[in-house]
Design an enzyme around this catalytic site. Structure first.
Site, PDB file in Angstrom:
ATOM      1  CG  ASP A 146     -14.545   0.533  12.402  1.00  0.00           C
ATOM      2  OD1 ASP A 146     -14.072  -1.039  12.827  1.00  0.00           O
ATOM      3  OD2 ASP A 146     -14.972  -0.237  11.165  1.00  0.00           O
ATOM      4  CG  HIS A 186     -19.206   2.186  14.474  1.00  0.00           C
ATOM      5  ND1 HIS A 186     -20.057   0.912  14.430  1.00  0.00           N
ATOM      6  CD2 HIS A 186     -18.298   2.829  13.787  1.00  0.00           C
ATOM      7  CE1 HIS A 186     -20.007   1.189  12.917  1.00  0.00           C
ATOM      8  NE2 HIS A 186     -18.877   1.906  12.471  1.00  0.00           N
TER       9      HIS A 186
HETATM   10 ZN    ZN Z   1     -16.718   3.464  10.115  1.00  0.00          ZN
END
Ligand code: ZN
Ligand code: NAG
Ligand code: NAG
Length: 441
Positions: free
Chosen positions: A166, A327
């Protein structure tokens, strides 16, 4: 080949960002690490961010290049023609009075999807929203982990890992792409619109490497705190920038911090976006590595590996596959993925994990991950139509509510800073700147 590494036992705890308390350094055992891994002790808060992309990939896709792995997709747009001033300010809520947002609001109205009348929450998580937190009818994931049948929360097949990253594309994403390529791995990337307009060629590279691209809003807010119009603006602008860069529009979204309730769900579905969460099997067993918080100093890289170890342990106990939160925003998160988490996962052969993008773990072809190329006839999920979402959302009984407990991802973010994407904290972004849902027809 595989050596059992006992990492971290001898590594002293680091001092966290506030400089006050030190965090414990648990001992972690992993099967394998990348020979070129950055030592775990060096993956910490001190690592910088930059607006210059890290080296790691050399070819920029050519305008017009056709993504042949997605039947029906057009050639790539020419990103040199993008005009940033035609898009909202980076990392800010978009203006809801613009003609674009007004059109998307009209389209949501015309979709026939009824948006439930749920009041927005306020920043501060469950503690600041006692009434909303206890109101199970709104199915607010943040406080209790409630999900609906329309949410994708796992991969159906046991030991299948839906790989997701992400918040990019960002400065260390090239290194992650290089590692994934070298190991023939494909992922889903939940892209922030403000990053996509900043690094359009990198987003094209990610896409042309056959990773799945999906929506993660324009400015990364807690969606349940916004008005309907603001949610539409956040999702609409991120859909638009991704289409302007890739030529096609994703049909999956992940709410920042997992912050979704039935109102956010209905708006997402009305805009053709199916929510994708990460697996959560109990209040304490959430499949969040915690990698995001290394950068802010509220977790050590050792603790992230410990979380990873728990995730793998829990993954082998469930009858479905799983989706993990990671992430590609920070150097730290990429280094721990390429140095430790992915090599360890690949080294595990008993049992072996099947690592795939979310769309592939659902046993669907890549073209089903985009609105324009999705076969709407045989493919009801991801939902593109109100009718696709009716059956699953209309039954209140389908929501699964778990005991109220801290949501680790949202909880850690919200307790350390209200909105980590605000300018004060999120220096990186500033520098870049420049249901009971009722559904009716
Ligand atoms: Zn996020
Ligand atoms: C599952 O995760 C929890 C915490 O996240 C951990 O305490 C537990 O040991 C894990 N289970 C396994 C089998 O690893
Ligand atoms: C599916 O529906 C969308 C609009 O909702 C449309 O843009 C797309 O072309 C359709 N897909 C196909 C393969 O016809």
């Amino acid at each position: 080949m595989l050596s059992l590494l006992a990492v971290a036992a001898a590594i002293p705890a680091i001092v966290n960002a506030q400089g006050s308390s030190s965090l414990p350094a648990p001992s972690v055992s992993i099967l394998s690490q990348n020979p070129t891994a950055v030592p775990l002790s060096q993956i910490n808060v001190a690592e910088p961010t930059s607006t210059t992309l890290a080296p790691g990939w050399t070819t920029t896709p050519t305008a017009g290049a056709v993504p042949t792995f997605i039947p029906g997709a057009p050639g790539l747009p020419d990103v040199t023609k993008l005009v940033p001033s035609n898009y909202p300010t980076l990392d800010k809520l978009p203006d809801i009075t613009s003609p674009e947002v007004q059109q998307w609001i009209a389209e949501v109205k015309a979709s026939g999807v009824q948006i439930p009348n749920i009041s927005p929450t306020v920043l501060g998580g469950c503690a600041a929203n006692a009434e909303a937190a206890s109101d199970q009818s709104r199915c607010w994931w943040t406080c209790g982990g409630c999900v609906r049948d329309t949410d994708i929360t796992t991969c159906p097949d046991k030991l299948t890992w839906g790989l997701t990253y992400d918040d990019g594309p960002a400065w260390f994403t090239p290194n992650l792409l290089q590692y994934l390529d070298a190991n023939d791995l494909k992922s889903t990337f939940f892209v922030v619109g403000s990053r996509a307009i900043s690094y359009p060629a990198l987003l094209q590279t990610e896409f042309m490497a056959e990773h799945q691209i999906a929506v993660h809003t324009w400015s990364h807010p807690y969606l349940s705190t916004l008005s309907n119009e603001q949610i539409i603006a956040e999702l609409g602008w991120s859909k638009k920038i991704i289409k302007d860069v890739l030529g096609i529009t994703p049909n999956m979204m992940r709410p920042p911090y997992g912050d979704i309730d039935d109102r956010v769900r209905a708006i997402s579905l009305a805009m053709g976006l199916t929510p994708v969460m990460w697996t959560r099997i109990s209040p304490t067993a959430t499949f969040d590595t915690g990698d995001y918080d290394i950068h802010g100093g509220t977790i050590t890289s050792q603790q992230v590996l410990k979380n990873w170890d728990y995730i793998l342990g829990n993954a082998t106990t469930i009858n479905t596959g799983f989706i993990v939160l990671e992430h590609d925003l920070f150097q730290q998160t990429v280094e721990i993925a390429t140095g430790y988490i992915l090599p360890d996962a690949l080294a595990r052969t008993n049992p072996k994990f099947n690592i795939k993008p979310v769309i592939s773990c659902l046993n669907k072809p890549m073209q089903d991950a985009y609105i324009e190329t999705n076969n709407n006839q045989s493919n009801s999920q991801p939902a593109n139509s109100p009718s696709g979402s009716v059956s699953a959302l209309s039954s209140g009984a389908s929501g699964s509510v778990q005991a109220t407990g801290g949501a680790s991802h949202g909880g850690s973010h919200s307790s350390s800073a209200v909105g980590l994407f605000n300018p004060g904290f999120f220096v990186y972004a500033v520098e870049v700147a420049a249901i009971a849902i009722s559904v009716i027809f």
